[in-house]
Design an enzyme around this catalytic site. Sequence first.
Site, PDB file in Angstrom:
ATOM      1  CG  PHE A 163      38.974  27.399  -6.882  1.00 45.18           C
ATOM      2  CD1 PHE A 163      38.361  26.848  -8.000  1.00 45.18           C
ATOM      3  CD2 PHE A 163      40.353  27.347  -6.804  1.00 45.18           C
ATOM      4  CE1 PHE A 163      39.095  26.252  -9.009  1.00 45.18           C
ATOM      5  CE2 PHE A 163      41.114  26.754  -7.806  1.00 45.18           C
ATOM      6  CZ  PHE A 163      40.478  26.212  -8.909  1.00 45.18           C
ATOM      7  CB  CYS A 164      34.206  31.427  -3.867  1.00 46.71           C
ATOM      8  SG  CYS A 164      32.868  31.574  -5.064  1.00 46.71           S
ATOM      9  CB  ALA A 165      39.464  31.059  -2.125  1.00 45.73           C
ATOM     10  CG  HIS A 195      35.067  35.025  -1.803  1.00 40.66           C
ATOM     11  ND1 HIS A 195      34.785  35.273  -3.128  1.00 40.66           N
ATOM     12  CD2 HIS A 195      36.405  35.215  -1.676  1.00 40.66           C
ATOM     13  CE1 HIS A 195      35.899  35.587  -3.770  1.00 40.66           C
ATOM     14  NE2 HIS A 195      36.897  35.555  -2.904  1.00 40.66           N
TER      15      HIS A 195
END
Length: 458
Positions: free
Chosen positions: A375-377, A129
């Site tokens: 995982f901020c993805a 992100h």
Amino acid sequence: MSVSTAAVDPSVCAPLPVLGSNVTVPLVTGGHVTYAALDYAASAPALQRVWDDVAAYAPYYGSVHRGAGYLSQLSTDLFEASRVTVAEFLGCRADDQVVFTRSTTDSLNLLAAALPADCQVFVFETEHHASLLPWRDARVTCLDAPRTPDQAVATLERALAGRDPHGPALVCVTGASNVTGELWPVKELAAAAHAHGARIVLDAAQLAPHHPVDIAELDVDWAAFSGHKLYAPFGSGVLAGRADWLVDADPYLAGGGASRKVARRADGGVDVEWHTTAARHEAGSPNVIGVYSIAAACKALTEAGFDRLVAREQQLVTRVREGLAGVPEVKVLSLFGDDAPRVGVISFVVEGWNSSHFAAALSAEYGIGVRDGLFCAHPLVRTLLGSEPQDPGECGAPEAAPGERSLNAIRVSFGAGTPDEHIDRFLGAVRELVGKGARWTYRTEDGRCVPDRGAAQV
């Protein structure tokens, strides 16, 4: 980009000393155990060398660029010497700038704020992100997840071929995935970008701690990374690369340090002359300790010998992947396939398990710290899991039945400070949990998955 271990004897490379290597934590089953920190991709432990260097400097701490006293002059010299060290670590070109920021996220938001008018940005959905979201004020083209490095290059070339060739364009790409650890073909993507008149920024947050990064050799226009992933806490990051867009843009933050001259006008307004150096985007009192810690980490990794560190890490990667492959219920997530070169970041799901529950059991019952979630993805993990956009799920949700897709994943990550014993304990714990199940029940508390001490032990 490939990882080479030729002519390297990894057996002579011991883990680098890190803080916390002797910390013990309580187990829900009773007793204590030495903590196994296997969440390097989120924040790596501080190198002992970094801590010692910062402690040695701390009594001499002073203002930077703002004082005539001895400590201020020393701190200023240290700050600017750190800039040189980071430039050397990244293989910067002679006219590149090294701007100190708070993190990779801050670095890429800074670059986003400096984009020329009507700039078009190309970014793969596989980005973290921090490199996916900052481009809100630009024309953004989001590219589908490729399944091979060659497909990544071909996808980018097709997208760039269809753009307005006369307008500014930027490609943003990760160097190593924070989900799969896989290395991306950065040099080839840079060549494709430049062939179509675009520039490219490298998100090196997961690459720089594990692998040498050479801006000139890769021919990228900028690179960004965070200190806390490079074994250097204290909240600093780096944006390094070409100066022109940064000099042409308004300062990222307006304030002291970014300005060269400020004068009051007769009409009551203010005229400002901004710096044209990296200081233009470093307003406020610099985080000299954070910056110095990054420089200390750069020196420590360089002096340890990156080839040796990479070779040893590849041994650990092989051990983890082979160990997980021996557990039929475990599925390792991969974009480019099993043979793709990668760093010490591996994500997986366990059939029949809620991933948050599994990660909590590793911590509570074995003293092993990993990460669970998206995982901020989010787009990448959902693509790998084959799931639709939805809430990532909680440990209090029903466990996935055999054959069901997990709503999130588990990530184990390691690096230069990881001892072999931690890898062996992790693999043993995975086998035991899959074979026997958790010994405790777990519940959600303040968004975290924790042992339910009020419930009966399983």
